[in-house]
Design a protein around this motif. Structure first.
Motif, PDB file in Angstrom:
ATOM      1  N   GLY A   1     -35.533  50.235 -31.323  1.00  0.00           N
ATOM      2  CA  GLY A   1     -34.397  51.130 -32.488  1.00  0.00           C
ATOM      3  C   GLY A   1     -35.676  51.217 -33.474  1.00  0.00           C
ATOM      4  O   GLY A   1     -37.017  51.026 -33.665  1.00  0.00           O
ATOM      5  N   LEU A   2     -34.957  50.628 -35.509  1.00  0.00           N
ATOM      6  CA  LEU A   2     -36.278  50.247 -36.130  1.00  0.00           C
ATOM      7  C   LEU A   2     -36.629  48.622 -35.977  1.00  0.00           C
ATOM      8  O   LEU A   2     -37.570  48.540 -37.393  1.00  0.00           O
ATOM      9  CB  LEU A   2     -35.229  50.562 -36.733  1.00  0.00           C
ATOM     10  N   ALA A   3     -36.720  48.080 -35.505  1.00  0.00           N
ATOM     11  CA  ALA A   3     -37.247  46.666 -35.494  1.00  0.00           C
ATOM     12  C   ALA A   3     -38.249  46.311 -35.724  1.00  0.00           C
ATOM     13  O   ALA A   3     -38.905  46.166 -36.184  1.00  0.00           O
ATOM     14  CB  ALA A   3     -36.786  45.784 -33.921  1.00  0.00           C
ATOM     15  N   SER A   4     -39.575  47.506 -34.962  1.00  0.00           N
ATOM     16  CA  SER A   4     -40.605  47.069 -35.616  1.00  0.00           C
ATOM     17  C   SER A   4     -41.484  47.775 -37.095  1.00  0.00           C
ATOM     18  O   SER A   4     -42.207  47.159 -37.610  1.00  0.00           O
ATOM     19  CB  SER A   4     -40.840  48.670 -34.804  1.00  0.00           C
ATOM     20  N   ILE A   5     -40.179  47.840 -37.334  1.00  0.00           N
ATOM     21  CA  ILE A   5     -40.857  48.103 -39.155  1.00  0.00           C
ATOM     22  C   ILE A   5     -40.406  47.226 -39.839  1.00  0.00           C
ATOM     23  O   ILE A   5     -41.081  46.126 -39.967  1.00  0.00           O
ATOM     24  CB  ILE A   5     -39.939  50.001 -39.842  1.00  0.00           C
ATOM     25  N   SER A   6     -39.475  46.188 -39.363  1.00  0.00           N
ATOM     26  CA  SER A   6     -38.526  45.059 -40.377  1.00  0.00           C
ATOM     27  C   SER A   6     -40.155  44.643 -39.811  1.00  0.00           C
ATOM     28  O   SER A   6     -39.788  43.288 -40.573  1.00  0.00           O
ATOM     29  CB  SER A   6     -37.364  44.735 -39.632  1.00  0.00           C
ATOM     30  N   ALA A   7     -40.246  44.132 -38.351  1.00  0.00           N
ATOM     31  CA  ALA A   7     -40.920  43.107 -37.582  1.00  0.00           C
ATOM     32  C   ALA A   7     -42.514  43.136 -38.584  1.00  0.00           C
ATOM     33  O   ALA A   7     -42.810  41.759 -38.868  1.00  0.00           O
ATOM     34  CB  ALA A   7     -41.278  43.335 -35.823  1.00  0.00           C
ATOM     35  N   ILE A   8     -42.593  44.754 -38.531  1.00  0.00           N
ATOM     36  CA  ILE A   8     -44.493  44.211 -39.562  1.00  0.00           C
ATOM     37  C   ILE A   8     -43.959  44.310 -40.783  1.00  0.00           C
ATOM     38  O   ILE A   8     -45.193  43.446 -41.652  1.00  0.00           O
ATOM     39  CB  ILE A   8     -44.735  45.647 -39.431  1.00  0.00           C
ATOM     40  N   ARG A   9     -43.368  44.450 -41.528  1.00  0.00           N
ATOM     41  CA  ARG A   9     -43.182  44.590 -42.861  1.00  0.00           C
ATOM     42  C   ARG A   9     -43.291  42.890 -43.408  1.00  0.00           C
ATOM     43  O   ARG A   9     -43.395  41.981 -44.349  1.00  0.00           O
ATOM     44  CB  ARG A   9     -42.158  45.347 -43.722  1.00  0.00           C
ATOM     45  N   VAL A  10     -42.327  41.466 -42.349  1.00  0.00           N
ATOM     46  CA  VAL A  10     -41.994  41.045 -42.482  1.00  0.00           C
ATOM     47  C   VAL A  10     -43.376  40.045 -42.443  1.00  0.00           C
ATOM     48  O   VAL A  10     -43.855  39.257 -43.167  1.00  0.00           O
ATOM     49  CB  VAL A  10     -41.300  40.042 -41.968  1.00  0.00           C
ATOM     50  N   GLN A  11     -43.882  40.391 -40.940  1.00  0.00           N
ATOM     51  CA  GLN A  11     -45.432  39.816 -40.864  1.00  0.00           C
ATOM     52  C   GLN A  11     -46.582  40.207 -42.151  1.00  0.00           C
ATOM     53  O   GLN A  11     -47.544  39.563 -41.511  1.00  0.00           O
ATOM     54  CB  GLN A  11     -45.460  40.022 -39.654  1.00  0.00           C
ATOM     55  N   PHE A  12     -46.715  41.360 -41.552  1.00  0.00           N
ATOM     56  CA  PHE A  12     -47.670  41.909 -42.673  1.00  0.00           C
ATOM     57  C   PHE A  12     -47.466  42.424 -43.620  1.00  0.00           C
ATOM     58  O   PHE A  12     -47.040  43.892 -43.528  1.00  0.00           O
ATOM     59  CB  PHE A  12     -48.302  42.615 -41.686  1.00  0.00           C
ATOM     60  N   PRO A  13     -46.772  41.997 -45.362  1.00  0.00           N
ATOM     61  CA  PRO A  13     -46.756  42.825 -46.305  1.00  0.00           C
ATOM     62  C   PRO A  13     -47.720  43.077 -46.502  1.00  0.00           C
ATOM     63  O   PRO A  13     -47.216  43.834 -47.755  1.00  0.00           O
ATOM     64  CB  PRO A  13     -46.211  41.557 -46.842  1.00  0.00           C
TER      65      PRO A  13
END
Length: 209
Positions: A62-74
């Motif tokens: 789904g859209l989990a990739s956006i959240s993961a990148i934002r959290v890990q690489f702000p």
């Protein structure tokens, strides 16, 4: 010179976008073809300024990739490039932290315009798109996810997949007591009382309608 990563599983699209970015915008361009290699690339090179992210490439949930990148690489900006053009999907992408949403049907020259807007600190969306004014209420779960640390988010993803603490500890190579600490923090930040409720909030946030 800006450093960008094209994360897409279609070689022809990657090649076309690469030529535009490296040629017309003189950017340093790298490519990845699935989500796992995208994360590995970002971990290896934290100076990536911008990621062009395909929502449907292998490994995405789904859209989990956006959240993961934002959290890990702000510090890395995200431009979603997708064949999905529903307003509900675009709204969620923006709420999760994407700086732009570019339909794959868009002319490559217009993509350059969108990229320049993002690099200037602006948001870019297709001209005919109007974000849902009630989306903030409908997707409050997204705001809750933003409170989580990278480790807490990883634990939540595995909780949503139905894994037990012992299994999560094995997957993340951490102790079971550390998993319990992260899980407890996740429940508190999400404002829920059990793992099932936490998993539901996560699935609501990343679900593509």
């Amino acid at each position: 010179m800006y450093k960008v990563l094209i994360a897409d599983d279609h070689p022809l699209f990657r090649n076309a976008l690469n030529q535009v970015l490296s040629g017309q915008l003189t950017m340093q361009v790298a490519e990845s073809k699935d989500f796992a290699s995208t994360i590995a690339f970002l971990e290896a090179d934290p100076d990536i300024d911008l990621v062009f992210l395909d929502l449907n490439m292998p490994g995405n949930n789904g859209l989990a990739s956006i959240s993961a990148i934002r959290v890990q690489f702000p510090n890395t900006l995200i431009i979603v490039v997708s064949a999905e053009e529903q307003e509900s999907v675009i709204t969620k992408c923006v709420q999760l932290g994407a700086s732009a949403f570019i339909p794959k049907s868009l002319d490559l020259n217009e993509m350059c315009e969108a990229v320049n807007h993002v690099l200037e600190g602006q948001q870019w969306l297709p001209k005919d798109i109007q974000l849902n004014p009630n989306a903030s209420n409908e997707n409050a779960s997204i705001e809750k996810l933003e409170q989580l640390t990278p480790h807490q988010l990883k634990v939540l993803v595995l909780i949503a997949d139905g894994l037990l603490n012992k299994q999560i500890a094995y997957e993340l190579s951490i102790s079971e007591s550390t998993v319990k600490q992260h899980a407890s923090a996740v429940l508190k930040k999400l404002g829920v009382y059990n793992r099932t409720q936490a998993g539901i909030i996560y699935q609501q946030a990343i679900h593509i309608d």
